[in-house]
Motif scaffolding. Structure first.
Motif, short mmCIF file in Angstrom:
data_model
loop_
_atom_site.label_atom_id
_atom_site.label_comp_id
_atom_site.label_asym_id
_atom_site.label_seq_id
_atom_site.Cartn_x
_atom_site.Cartn_y
_atom_site.Cartn_z
N HIS A 107 0.63 -1.18 -0.08
CA HIS A 107 0.28 0.01 0.03
C HIS A 107 0.76 1.21 -0.13
O HIS A 107 0.67 2.17 -0.77
CB HIS A 107 -1.19 -0.02 1.19
N ASP A 108 1.73 1.45 0.81
CA ASP A 108 2.62 2.46 1.14
C ASP A 108 3.55 2.85 -0.10
O ASP A 108 3.48 4.08 -0.66
CB ASP A 108 3.47 2.46 2.45
N ASP A 109 4.12 1.86 -0.83
CA ASP A 109 4.90 2.12 -1.84
C ASP A 109 4.06 2.53 -3.03
O ASP A 109 4.20 3.53 -3.76
CB ASP A 109 5.44 0.66 -2.26
N VAL A 110 2.91 1.96 -3.34
CA VAL A 110 1.79 2.23 -4.41
C VAL A 110 1.49 3.65 -4.42
O VAL A 110 1.19 4.49 -5.14
CB VAL A 110 0.86 1.23 -4.45
N VAL A 111 1.01 4.09 -3.16
CA VAL A 111 0.46 5.33 -2.66
C VAL A 111 1.52 6.53 -2.98
O VAL A 111 1.08 7.57 -3.57
CB VAL A 111 -0.20 5.38 -1.29
N ALA A 112 2.71 6.20 -2.67
CA ALA A 112 3.60 7.10 -2.67
C ALA A 112 4.02 7.29 -4.40
O ALA A 112 4.16 8.42 -4.76
CB ALA A 112 4.86 6.56 -2.05
N PHE A 113 4.00 6.14 -4.99
CA PHE A 113 4.29 6.40 -6.64
C PHE A 113 3.07 7.02 -7.20
O PHE A 113 3.14 7.98 -8.03
CB PHE A 113 4.65 5.07 -7.18
N LEU A 114 1.75 6.68 -6.81
CA LEU A 114 0.59 7.39 -7.69
C LEU A 114 0.74 8.80 -7.10
O LEU A 114 0.22 9.71 -7.92
CB LEU A 114 -0.53 6.78 -6.91
N SER A 115 1.01 9.29 -5.73
CA SER A 115 0.95 10.59 -5.62
C SER A 115 1.87 11.53 -6.31
O SER A 115 1.62 12.54 -6.84
CB SER A 115 1.23 10.89 -4.01
N LEU A 116 3.08 10.68 -6.63
CA LEU A 116 4.15 11.26 -7.29
C LEU A 116 3.49 11.70 -8.90
O LEU A 116 3.61 12.55 -9.38
CB LEU A 116 5.47 10.66 -7.15
N ALA A 117 3.11 10.65 -9.35
CA ALA A 117 2.82 10.62 -10.72
C ALA A 117 1.52 11.68 -10.99
O ALA A 117 1.49 12.05 -12.09
CB ALA A 117 2.14 9.07 -11.16
N LEU A 118 0.63 11.68 -10.04
CA LEU A 118 -0.26 12.62 -9.96
C LEU A 118 0.15 14.21 -9.78
O LEU A 118 -0.10 15.00 -10.80
CB LEU A 118 -1.12 12.51 -8.75
N GLN A 119 1.20 14.20 -9.36
CA GLN A 119 1.91 15.68 -9.12
C GLN A 119 2.53 16.05 -10.49
O GLN A 119 2.63 16.94 -10.70
CB GLN A 119 2.91 15.59 -7.92
N ARG A 120 3.24 14.99 -11.00
CA ARG A 120 3.82 15.12 -12.40
C ARG A 120 2.92 15.40 -13.38
O ARG A 120 3.27 15.70 -14.61
CB ARG A 120 4.84 14.20 -12.42
N GLY A 121 1.67 15.09 -13.09
CA GLY A 121 0.69 15.22 -14.37
C GLY A 121 0.50 14.03 -15.16
O GLY A 121 -0.13 13.97 -16.07
#
Lengths: 91, 395
Positions: A70-84
């Motif tokens: 969970h934590d790894d996936v959420v961290a990556f998704l948040s980054l991907a969201l932030q990068r657009g």
């Protein structure tokens, strides 16, 4: 930070594609390319606007017989969201 | 091993297809060769289809359709559909002239991924003056057509002494038009821009002031619209990683089929560049003398070969080295380590002197004949033919 109930999908600006000559998944956008590592590609392939974050995590935990992700996936998704790369689908 | 002894190169990732040198605009900073009128031949549809397929098979994935004005080719839709079918990410780089709603839809149906639209300025007067055409209103309309058709849109504006002071308004215009990216392309001095360098050259102070505004606007935008500020390498005194290295990832194919490692390589002295009318993309990329000439690091002189920056800037720009020093293998003259850096400083100093001489701003006016005006030589067939005669003074 992205929430477990969100349904992320690829932003219209980006295209996810497997490149056999590079033996990797890439993100293509206007005049640019990001080469993805294997976990990032596995996550982004599941961002179709229908699956929730919780479902994506559950699928990956089964596919890779590994918990907790969970934590790894959420961290990556948040980054991907932030990068657009991703946007959150309208509920 | 190739005959040139550099071993196997990586495949190209980027193909720029310059479909035609024909263009309705007459921009004074055009990157096309000044003698383009000598190279009127164009690859036919079947040849372009073959070139695209060969490049894609090698591994190229980004494809730019450029020119000239690529919309002047009536097979553009067919080539886009072919490219998209091959798996390319397809970019159209256009002045906007000729992009009707119908054509934008047809290209969308063909699979076009993105459109980059050029503006010359945020004002009608300067846009129309610099392109020597009345196109500002048309471009504004086309921006709306691109967004309405659902494309990602990049706005590109070439920056120089005439419009740097408008940078804030250019950013506001791009945001108002819904651009996803704005590319503020500080003039790189090749082609027509090299011919017009004295008139176009801003001072280092003008560039710093504009860059500070860009930084402030970026903060204000908070990532809503990304802004690319292309390094003005004369003033920044830092060689650019030109093409990410010679023959490393990038191939330009000129309208007549010439395969080039960069936009300007046609004018370099040396053996002829390969032409894809008579050669495959694979052979040109891997085996031609031209693509191996400055590939890797073996060609570097001791200044570059012993410098740690070579891993980041790949030795800078060969065309710039040739234009400024007469030796295409020399250290990029913008580098402070170059023995010829003084020539770059002289040009920047001349721009600053120009401002302190008390010369009033030159009047801007529309120039239907695209002849010399305000110290500028506009890109036109007539001027190109004049530039094609060896030793001729343009117009």
């Amino acid at each position: 930070m992205i929430t477990p109930g969100a349904n992320p999908r690829m932003s219209a600006l980006y295209r996810l594609q497997f490149e056999s000559t590079q033996d990797s998944w890439v993100l293509l956008y206007p005049e640019g390319m990001v080469r993805l590592n294997a976990p990032a590609a596995e996550i982004l392939q599941r961002c179709d606007g229908r699956r929730t974050v919780a479902k994506i995590v559950a699928e990956l935990e089964i596919a890779f017989a590994q918990t907790p992700l969970h934590d790894d996936v959420v961290a990556f998704l948040s980054l991907a969201l932030q990068r657009g790369w991703l946007q959150e689908a309208q509920p | 091993m190739t005959p040139w002894g550099h071993g196997a190169a990586r495949p190209p990732l980027w193909l720029l297809a310059e479909l035609t040198y024909r263009c309705p605009l007459h921009c004074a900073f055009c990157s096309n060769p000044v003698d383009y009128a000598r190279h009127e031949a164009e690859l036919d549809t079947a040849s372009w289809r073959r070139v695209l397929a060969e490049a894609r098979a090698l591994g190229a994935v980004q494809l730019g359709f450029s020119g000239g004005e690529p919309l002047l080719r009536d097979d553009l839709e067919e080539l886009v559909a072919h490219a998209r079918g091959l798996g390319f990410y397809t970019n159209l780089i256009t002045s906007g002239v000729g992009l009707t709603s119908a054509r934008a839809s047809a290209l969308k149906a063909a699979g076009l991924d993105h459109i980059q639209l050029s503006f010359q300025d945020s004002t009608r007067e300067l846009n129309d003056f610099l392109s020597s055409t009345r196109t500002f209103e048309l471009k504004s309309k086309v921006a709306g057509i691109i967004k309405a058709a659902g494309y990602p849109m990049v706005l590109n504006c070439v920056m120089h002494r005439f419009n740097l002071q408008h940078v804030e308004r250019i950013i506001e215009m791009a945001e108002r038009m819904g651009a996803d990216f704005l590319e503020l392309a500080n003039t790189q001095y090749y082609g027509w821009a090299w011919l017009n360098r004295a008139a176009l050259m801003p001072t280092a102070a003008e560039l710093r002031a504009a860059e500070a505004i860009v930084e402030a606007q970026r903060t204000k935008l908070g990532g809503r619209m990304k802004i690319l500020w292309v390094s003005p390498d004369y003033a920044d005194a830092k060689p650019k990683p030109c093409m990410a290295g010679w023959g490393a990832v990038f191939m330009v194919v000129a309208p007549d089929g010439l395969a080039m490692p960069c936009h300007s390589a046609r004018m370099l002295p040396g053996p002829a560049l390969p032409n894809l009318q008579a050669m495959s993309v694979r052979e040109a990329w891997h085996d031609s003398e031209a693509f191996n000439r400055y590939r890797g690091q073996a060609w570097m002189d001791p200044t570059c070969g012993g410098c740690d920056e070579r891993h980041h800037d790949f030795g800078g720009c060969r065309c710039q080295a040739f234009l400024v020093t007469g030796d295409a293998a020399a250290t990029d003259p913008v580098c402070p380590k170059s023995a010829h850096r003084g020539r770059i400083d002289d040009m920047l100093d001349a721009a600053a002197m120009d401002r302190t001489d008390g010369v009033p701003a030159r009047p801007l006016r529309f120039v239907p004949g695209a002849r010399r005006s305000a110290g500028l030589v506009f890109r036109s067939d007539e001027n190109s033919r004049a530039c094609s005669v060896p030793g001729a003074e343009p117009c």
